[in-house]
Design a protein around this motif. Structure first.
Motif, mmCIF file in Angstrom:
data_model
loop_
_atom_site.group_PDB
_atom_site.id
_atom_site.type_symbol
_atom_site.label_atom_id
_atom_site.label_comp_id
_atom_site.label_asym_id
_atom_site.label_seq_id
_atom_site.Cartn_x
_atom_site.Cartn_y
_atom_site.Cartn_z
ATOM 1 N N PHE A 1 -23.035 -83.433 -30.430
ATOM 2 C CA PHE A 1 -24.384 -84.594 -30.065
ATOM 3 C C PHE A 1 -25.130 -84.679 -29.053
ATOM 4 C CE2 PHE A 1 -26.301 -87.622 -31.932
ATOM 5 C CZ PHE A 1 -26.930 -89.271 -31.635
ATOM 6 N N ASN B 1 -11.953 -96.408 -34.655
ATOM 7 C CA ASN B 1 -11.016 -97.282 -34.040
ATOM 8 C C ASN B 1 -10.182 -98.085 -34.846
ATOM 9 O OD1 ASN B 1 -12.110 -100.456 -34.546
ATOM 10 N ND2 ASN B 1 -13.738 -99.421 -34.062
ATOM 11 N N ALA C 1 -17.070 -84.385 -31.384
ATOM 12 C CA ALA C 1 -15.510 -84.636 -30.286
ATOM 13 C C ALA C 1 -15.252 -85.812 -30.100
ATOM 14 C CB ALA C 1 -16.750 -84.127 -28.827
ATOM 15 N N SER D 1 -13.378 -88.798 -28.959
ATOM 16 C CA SER D 1 -12.665 -89.353 -28.094
ATOM 17 C C SER D 1 -13.076 -88.670 -26.687
ATOM 18 C CB SER D 1 -10.819 -89.141 -27.791
ATOM 19 O OG SER D 1 -10.135 -89.615 -28.798
ATOM 20 N N THR D 2 -14.426 -88.505 -26.928
ATOM 21 C CA THR D 2 -14.750 -87.748 -24.990
ATOM 22 C C THR D 2 -15.981 -88.932 -25.295
ATOM 23 O OG1 THR D 2 -16.863 -86.120 -27.070
ATOM 24 C CG2 THR D 2 -14.817 -85.577 -26.071
ATOM 25 N N GLY D 3 -16.440 -89.633 -26.042
ATOM 26 C CA GLY D 3 -17.354 -90.686 -25.405
ATOM 27 C C GLY D 3 -16.870 -91.871 -24.922
ATOM 28 N N ALA D 4 -16.985 -93.377 -25.848
ATOM 29 C CA ALA D 4 -16.381 -94.246 -25.142
ATOM 30 C C ALA D 4 -14.896 -94.446 -25.223
ATOM 31 C CB ALA D 4 -16.471 -95.649 -26.437
ATOM 32 N N TYR D 5 -13.876 -92.799 -25.661
ATOM 33 C CA TYR D 5 -12.295 -93.516 -25.261
ATOM 34 C C TYR D 5 -12.036 -92.614 -24.212
ATOM 35 C CZ TYR D 5 -10.784 -95.904 -29.373
ATOM 36 O OH TYR D 5 -10.499 -97.573 -30.205
ATOM 37 N N ASP E 1 -26.747 -83.798 -35.094
ATOM 38 C CA ASP E 1 -26.757 -85.620 -35.419
ATOM 39 C C ASP E 1 -25.630 -85.468 -37.245
ATOM 40 O OD1 ASP E 1 -27.813 -88.811 -37.261
ATOM 41 O OD2 ASP E 1 -25.606 -88.409 -37.101
ATOM 42 N N ILE E 2 -24.446 -85.719 -36.736
ATOM 43 C CA ILE E 2 -23.317 -85.373 -37.739
ATOM 44 C C ILE E 2 -23.934 -86.200 -39.132
ATOM 45 C CG2 ILE E 2 -21.349 -87.393 -37.822
ATOM 46 C CD1 ILE E 2 -19.784 -85.412 -37.214
ATOM 47 N N GLY F 1 -19.129 -98.788 -32.689
ATOM 48 C CA GLY F 1 -20.957 -97.461 -31.531
ATOM 49 C C GLY F 1 -20.783 -96.622 -31.776
ATOM 50 N N GLY F 2 -21.257 -95.442 -31.044
ATOM 51 C CA GLY F 2 -20.950 -94.394 -31.064
ATOM 52 C C GLY F 2 -21.137 -93.563 -32.648
ATOM 53 N N VAL F 3 -20.303 -92.848 -32.615
ATOM 54 C CA VAL F 3 -20.540 -91.896 -34.420
ATOM 55 C C VAL F 3 -19.787 -92.597 -34.871
ATOM 56 C CG1 VAL F 3 -18.274 -90.725 -33.893
ATOM 57 C CG2 VAL F 3 -20.419 -89.661 -34.960
ATOM 58 N N ASP F 4 -19.268 -93.969 -34.743
ATOM 59 C CA ASP F 4 -18.850 -94.702 -36.011
ATOM 60 C C ASP F 4 -19.994 -95.442 -36.248
ATOM 61 O OD1 ASP F 4 -15.593 -97.113 -35.724
ATOM 62 O OD2 ASP F 4 -17.135 -96.278 -36.604
ATOM 63 N N ALA G 1 -14.827 -90.422 -35.636
ATOM 64 C CA ALA G 1 -14.225 -90.720 -34.733
ATOM 65 C C ALA G 1 -14.058 -92.660 -34.791
ATOM 66 C CB ALA G 1 -14.821 -90.538 -33.168
HETATM 67 N N1 APR Z 1 -23.118 -87.512 -34.534
HETATM 68 C C1 APR Z 1 -22.668 -86.611 -34.498
HETATM 69 N N2 APR Z 1 -21.835 -87.029 -32.267
HETATM 70 C C2 APR Z 1 -22.932 -88.066 -31.838
HETATM 71 C C3 APR Z 1 -23.394 -88.866 -32.219
HETATM 72 C C4 APR Z 1 -23.478 -88.493 -34.070
HETATM 73 N N3 APR Z 1 -24.812 -89.100 -34.543
HETATM 74 N N4 APR Z 1 -23.134 -90.120 -31.872
HETATM 75 C C5 APR Z 1 -21.812 -89.986 -30.799
HETATM 76 N N5 APR Z 1 -21.326 -88.648 -30.971
HETATM 77 C C6 APR Z 1 -20.802 -87.894 -30.179
HETATM 78 C C7 APR Z 1 -20.547 -88.478 -29.181
HETATM 79 O O1 APR Z 1 -21.840 -88.001 -27.928
HETATM 80 C C8 APR Z 1 -19.149 -87.794 -27.860
HETATM 81 O O2 APR Z 1 -19.424 -86.764 -27.509
HETATM 82 O O3 APR Z 1 -19.729 -88.502 -30.525
HETATM 83 C C9 APR Z 1 -18.145 -88.188 -29.836
HETATM 84 C C10 APR Z 1 -17.203 -89.309 -29.005
HETATM 85 O O4 APR Z 1 -18.129 -90.430 -28.658
HETATM 86 P P1 APR Z 1 -17.947 -91.871 -29.585
HETATM 87 O O5 APR Z 1 -18.512 -92.212 -30.612
HETATM 88 O O6 APR Z 1 -17.971 -92.778 -28.793
HETATM 89 O O7 APR Z 1 -15.910 -91.536 -29.933
HETATM 90 P P2 APR Z 1 -14.275 -92.406 -29.376
HETATM 91 O O8 APR Z 1 -15.078 -91.319 -27.895
HETATM 92 O O9 APR Z 1 -13.699 -91.147 -29.943
HETATM 93 O O10 APR Z 1 -14.995 -93.930 -29.098
HETATM 94 C C11 APR Z 1 -14.591 -94.646 -30.541
HETATM 95 O O11 APR Z 1 -15.875 -95.792 -29.553
HETATM 96 O O12 APR Z 1 -17.729 -96.122 -31.214
HETATM 97 C C12 APR Z 1 -16.143 -96.567 -31.091
HETATM 98 O O13 APR Z 1 -15.483 -97.604 -32.921
HETATM 99 C C13 APR Z 1 -15.373 -97.260 -31.986
HETATM 100 O O14 APR Z 1 -14.056 -97.934 -30.525
HETATM 101 C C14 APR Z 1 -13.753 -96.703 -31.136
HETATM 102 C C15 APR Z 1 -14.989 -95.432 -29.868
#
Ligand code: APR
Length: 306
Positions: free
Chosen positions: A154, A24, A114, A116-120, A10-11, A31-34, A22
């Protein structure tokens, strides 16, 4: 000097001076790491972000870390993956602009998720090539600045991909020169302008037993220096313990890996256990399609020496 490291976790728990979010474009959380970073840093982060006026894709802005271990948070906005050429440029800018901002603020340790590799939706493997190439290039261009870069993954899948791809990338020039000097000393090799290439065990053994006489690489700056008659030293794996020397007897340029494997050179590539299509696809374990488009590819015909 710089240091690259990989961590699974967890970062928000990172020990680095600065963590990268990461975000928006609004910078107001998500959501996600944000979401994780905003929850861990607390309400004051949101209050400071409100004053930043948002952030464009590929750009980066800095805030305090508040309740985090990290003193700083650099917020960057990755591209929403669409498959366009520009995606990799925008993603690369996220890493480059974050490092520029870190240097400007005298930060000496930074952790990246990482981006952009999640929601993006950015394909993981391709994003890792962009991330590692961008960070290594920035570090080599700023080699006087002392900073350590952590890639915080993550999950196990992301972590093993980062480690694996980093392992296959060419080591930095000074590291290569150091290894090569060691190699010359230990093996008393008098090869002034030898080109060094590292190969996985299978292709190495196929060259050794004469099954493979064509090596395929990107036609990048390094390979443009190869001429007929050049010496190549092939090392087995990442060490310099086992090697083969060969002489270049042919050089053939193509637009794509597929073109090579569809040509009459296919039988010399040592990939006879695959179809030409599968062989071409396997090259994307080492290079991205964007690099292929940018440089073209080179078939290097060799004659093993000794
Ligand atoms: N620590 C480290 N990495 C994490 C954590 C954490 N606590 N939570 C999620 N991640 C990883 C995800 O598994 C993925 O590999 O961060 C990476 C990026 O995923 P997202 O958080 O979905 O970010 P991204 O793909 O850049 O999309 C950004 O998602 O959360 C919203 O507000 C954000 O709209 C923006 C979009």
């Amino acid at each position: 000097m710089y240091k690259i490291s990989f961590k699974q976790g967890d970062i928000t728990k990172s020990e680095c001076e600065c963590i990268v979010n990461a975000a928006n474009k609004s910078l107001l959380g998500g959501g996600g790491v944000d979401g994780a970073i905003h929850r861990a840093a607390g309400r004051e982060l949101y209050e400071e972000c409100k004053k930043l006026g948002g952030c464009k894709t590929g750009e980066a802005k800095i805030t305090k870390g508040y309740n985090l271990n990290a003193k700083w948070i650099i917020h960057t906005v990755g591209p929403i993956y669409s498959g366009a050429e520009d995606d990799s440029v925008m993603l690369s800018n996220c890493y480059t602009n974050s490092l520029n901002l870190a240097k400007k603020n005298g930060i000496h340790s930074i952790s990246f998720p990482a981006i952009s590799t999640g929601a993006y939706g950015y394909p993981l493997r391709e994003s890792i090539f962009v991330a590692l190439n961008s960070v290594i290039e920035w570090l080599n261009n700023n080699s006087a600045y002392d900073i350590s870069v952590e890639f915080c993954c993550f999950d196990e899948n992301t972590y093993s991909y980062y480690r694996g791809i980093y392992g296959t990338m060419t080591v930095s020039r000074e590291q290569q020169n150091k290894e090569f000097a060691e190699f010359i000393r230990r093996n008393n090799v008098r090869t002034k302008d030898a080109i060094e290439m590292h190969l996985a065990d299978e292709p190495f053994n196929k060259i050794k037993n004469g099954e493979k006489t064509i090596e395929i690489r990107l036609y990048d700056e390094k390979r443009q220096a190869i001429t007929i008659g050049s010496d190549i030293i092939f090392y087995k794996g990442e060490t310099i313990d086992e090697w083969i020397t060969a002489t270049v007897i042919g050089l053939y340029r193509f637009d794509s890996f597929n073109d090579i494997f569809q040509s009459n050179l296919f039988v010399k590539t040592g990939c006879n256990n695959m179809t030409p299509q599968v062989a071409a696809e396997s090259m994307y374990n080492y290079y991205t399609k964007e690099q292929e488009r940018q440089y073209g590819v080179l078939a290097i015909e060799i004659k093993k020496r000794g």
